[in-house]
Design a protein around this motif. Structure first.
Motif, PDB file in Angstrom:
ATOM      1  N   LEU A 115       0.829  -1.200   0.000  1.00  0.00           N
ATOM      2  CA  LEU A 115       0.000   0.000   0.000  1.00  0.00           C
ATOM      3  C   LEU A 115       0.870   1.259   0.000  1.00  0.00           C
ATOM      4  N   MET A 116       1.924   1.254   0.808  1.00  0.00           N
ATOM      5  CA  MET A 116       2.811   2.407   0.886  1.00  0.00           C
ATOM      6  C   MET A 116       3.478   2.687  -0.465  1.00  0.00           C
ATOM      7  N   TRP A 117       4.021   1.629  -1.099  1.00  0.00           N
ATOM      8  CA  TRP A 117       4.705   1.820  -2.386  1.00  0.00           C
ATOM      9  C   TRP A 117       3.735   2.206  -3.494  1.00  0.00           C
ATOM     10  N   TYR A 118       2.557   1.615  -3.504  1.00  0.00           N
ATOM     11  CA  TYR A 118       1.558   1.988  -4.508  1.00  0.00           C
ATOM     12  C   TYR A 118       1.136   3.453  -4.330  1.00  0.00           C
ATOM     13  N   ASN A 119       0.981   3.882  -3.070  1.00  0.00           N
ATOM     14  CA  ASN A 119       0.626   5.281  -2.803  1.00  0.00           C
ATOM     15  C   ASN A 119       1.685   6.229  -3.346  1.00  0.00           C
ATOM     16  N   LYS A 120       2.958   5.908  -3.082  1.00  0.00           N
ATOM     17  CA  LYS A 120       4.044   6.769  -3.557  1.00  0.00           C
ATOM     18  C   LYS A 120       4.061   6.837  -5.084  1.00  0.00           C
ATOM     19  N   ALA A 121       3.876   5.692  -5.730  1.00  0.00           N
ATOM     20  CA  ALA A 121       3.877   5.666  -7.192  1.00  0.00           C
ATOM     21  C   ALA A 121       2.672   6.419  -7.746  1.00  0.00           C
ATOM     22  N   ALA A 122       1.519   6.257  -7.106  1.00  0.00           N
ATOM     23  CA  ALA A 122       0.307   6.942  -7.557  1.00  0.00           C
ATOM     24  C   ALA A 122       0.459   8.454  -7.415  1.00  0.00           C
ATOM     25  N   GLU A 123       1.110   8.904  -6.341  1.00  0.00           N
ATOM     26  CA  GLU A 123       1.336  10.339  -6.148  1.00  0.00           C
ATOM     27  C   GLU A 123       2.194  10.919  -7.274  1.00  0.00           C
ATOM     28  N   LEU A 124       3.042  10.076  -7.870  1.00  0.00           N
ATOM     29  CA  LEU A 124       3.875  10.522  -8.984  1.00  0.00           C
ATOM     30  C   LEU A 124       3.163  10.352 -10.331  1.00  0.00           C
ATOM     31  N   GLY A 125       1.914   9.905 -10.292  1.00  0.00           N
ATOM     32  CA  GLY A 125       1.110   9.834 -11.508  1.00  0.00           C
ATOM     33  C   GLY A 125       1.054   8.488 -12.199  1.00  0.00           C
ATOM     34  N   ASP A 126       1.486   7.423 -11.548  1.00  0.00           N
ATOM     35  CA  ASP A 126       1.460   6.098 -12.164  1.00  0.00           C
ATOM     36  C   ASP A 126       0.031   5.548 -12.164  1.00  0.00           C
ATOM     37  N   VAL A 127      -0.532   5.378 -13.331  1.00  0.00           N
ATOM     38  CA  VAL A 127      -1.924   4.930 -13.466  1.00  0.00           C
ATOM     39  C   VAL A 127      -2.081   3.495 -12.968  1.00  0.00           C
ATOM     40  N   ASP A 128      -1.125   2.631 -13.258  1.00  0.00           N
ATOM     41  CA  ASP A 128      -1.210   1.243 -12.802  1.00  0.00           C
ATOM     42  C   ASP A 128      -1.204   1.170 -11.275  1.00  0.00           C
ATOM     43  N   ALA A 129      -0.459   2.053 -10.631  1.00  0.00           N
ATOM     44  CA  ALA A 129      -0.428   2.079  -9.167  1.00  0.00           C
ATOM     45  C   ALA A 129      -1.805   2.483  -8.624  1.00  0.00           C
ATOM     46  N   HIS A 130      -2.476   3.418  -9.280  1.00  0.00           N
ATOM     47  CA  HIS A 130      -3.830   3.788  -8.875  1.00  0.00           C
ATOM     48  C   HIS A 130      -4.752   2.574  -8.948  1.00  0.00           C
ATOM     49  N   TYR A 131      -4.620   1.800 -10.007  1.00  0.00           N
ATOM     50  CA  TYR A 131      -5.454   0.607 -10.154  1.00  0.00           C
ATOM     51  C   TYR A 131      -5.145  -0.405  -9.043  1.00  0.00           C
ATOM     52  N   LYS A 132      -3.856  -0.630  -8.781  1.00  0.00           N
ATOM     53  CA  LYS A 132      -3.473  -1.589  -7.738  1.00  0.00           C
ATOM     54  C   LYS A 132      -3.982  -1.129  -6.369  1.00  0.00           C
ATOM     55  N   LEU A 133      -3.955   0.197  -6.136  1.00  0.00           N
ATOM     56  CA  LEU A 133      -4.515   0.728  -4.891  1.00  0.00           C
ATOM     57  C   LEU A 133      -6.000   0.418  -4.786  1.00  0.00           C
ATOM     58  N   SER A 134      -6.710   0.567  -5.901  1.00  0.00           N
ATOM     59  CA  SER A 134      -8.150   0.295  -5.884  1.00  0.00           C
ATOM     60  C   SER A 134      -8.415  -1.165  -5.520  1.00  0.00           C
ATOM     61  N   LEU A 135      -7.555  -2.060  -5.997  1.00  0.00           N
ATOM     62  CA  LEU A 135      -7.723  -3.479  -5.663  1.00  0.00           C
ATOM     63  C   LEU A 135      -7.495  -3.727  -4.167  1.00  0.00           C
ATOM     64  N   LEU A 136      -6.466  -3.079  -3.607  1.00  0.00           N
ATOM     65  CA  LEU A 136      -6.203  -3.228  -2.173  1.00  0.00           C
ATOM     66  C   LEU A 136      -7.389  -2.744  -1.345  1.00  0.00           C
ATOM     67  N   TYR A 137      -7.922  -1.577  -1.726  1.00  0.00           N
ATOM     68  CA  TYR A 137      -9.076  -1.048  -1.006  1.00  0.00           C
ATOM     69  C   TYR A 137     -10.310  -1.922  -1.187  1.00  0.00           C
ATOM     70  N   HIS A 138     -10.504  -2.443  -2.389  1.00  0.00           N
ATOM     71  CA  HIS A 138     -11.661  -3.303  -2.657  1.00  0.00           C
ATOM     72  C   HIS A 138     -11.610  -4.571  -1.824  1.00  0.00           C
ATOM     73  N   GLU A 139     -10.408  -5.140  -1.707  1.00  0.00           N
ATOM     74  CA  GLU A 139     -10.259  -6.383  -0.939  1.00  0.00           C
ATOM     75  C   GLU A 139     -10.030  -6.125   0.555  1.00  0.00           C
ATOM     76  N   GLY A 140      -9.800  -4.856   0.923  1.00  0.00           N
ATOM     77  CA  GLY A 140      -9.558  -4.523   2.331  1.00  0.00           C
ATOM     78  C   GLY A 140      -8.204  -5.003   2.834  1.00  0.00           C
ATOM     79  N   GLN A 141      -7.235  -5.072   1.937  1.00  0.00           N
ATOM     80  CA  GLN A 141      -5.912  -5.566   2.309  1.00  0.00           C
ATOM     81  C   GLN A 141      -4.962  -4.397   2.568  1.00  0.00           C
ATOM     82  N   GLY A 142      -4.422  -4.327   3.783  1.00  0.00           N
ATOM     83  CA  GLY A 142      -3.442  -3.311   4.122  1.00  0.00           C
ATOM     84  C   GLY A 142      -4.029  -1.952   4.427  1.00  0.00           C
ATOM     85  N   VAL A 143      -5.345  -1.850   4.433  1.00  0.00           N
ATOM     86  CA  VAL A 143      -5.983  -0.537   4.682  1.00  0.00           C
ATOM     87  C   VAL A 143      -6.675  -0.511   6.039  1.00  0.00           C
TER      88      VAL A 143
END
Length: 98
Positions: free
Chosen positions: A70-98
């Protein structure tokens, strides 16, 4: 995200199938061990490379370390990585690490 020319894209395709042993961008040889791969990825992360941060997040996710992923995906998403945004959505959807 970054845009590369067709020649660089073709060179990367060759590298992926194993006929080109050097990175088309930095001309360094592909890492031969997990340790070398980790060192190269950390070097890229220190340079604020969103792709490397997403890769680190994916590795942590596969190991079951969802909080670190979650931490690494957040950092990548803050830099504009679209795939990281998608991976974050999966973590939130599954409730993993949040």
């Amino acid at each position: 995200s970054k845009v590369i020319c067709d020649g660089c894209d073709y060179a990367n395709d060759l590298r992926l199938v194993g006929t080109l042993k050097q990175c088309p961008f930095c001309r360094e040889f592909a890492p031969s061990s997990d340790e070398e791969s980790y060192k190269q990825r950390m070097k890229r992360i220190k340079a604020n490379d969103a792709d490397a941060m997403r890769q680190e997040g994916s590795l942590n996710y596969r190991k079951g370390n969802y909080i670190s992923a979650l931490m690494w995906y957040n950092k990548a998403a803050e830099l504009g990585d679209v795939d990281a945004h998608y991976k974050l959505s999966l973590l939130y959807h599954e409730g993993q690490g949040v």
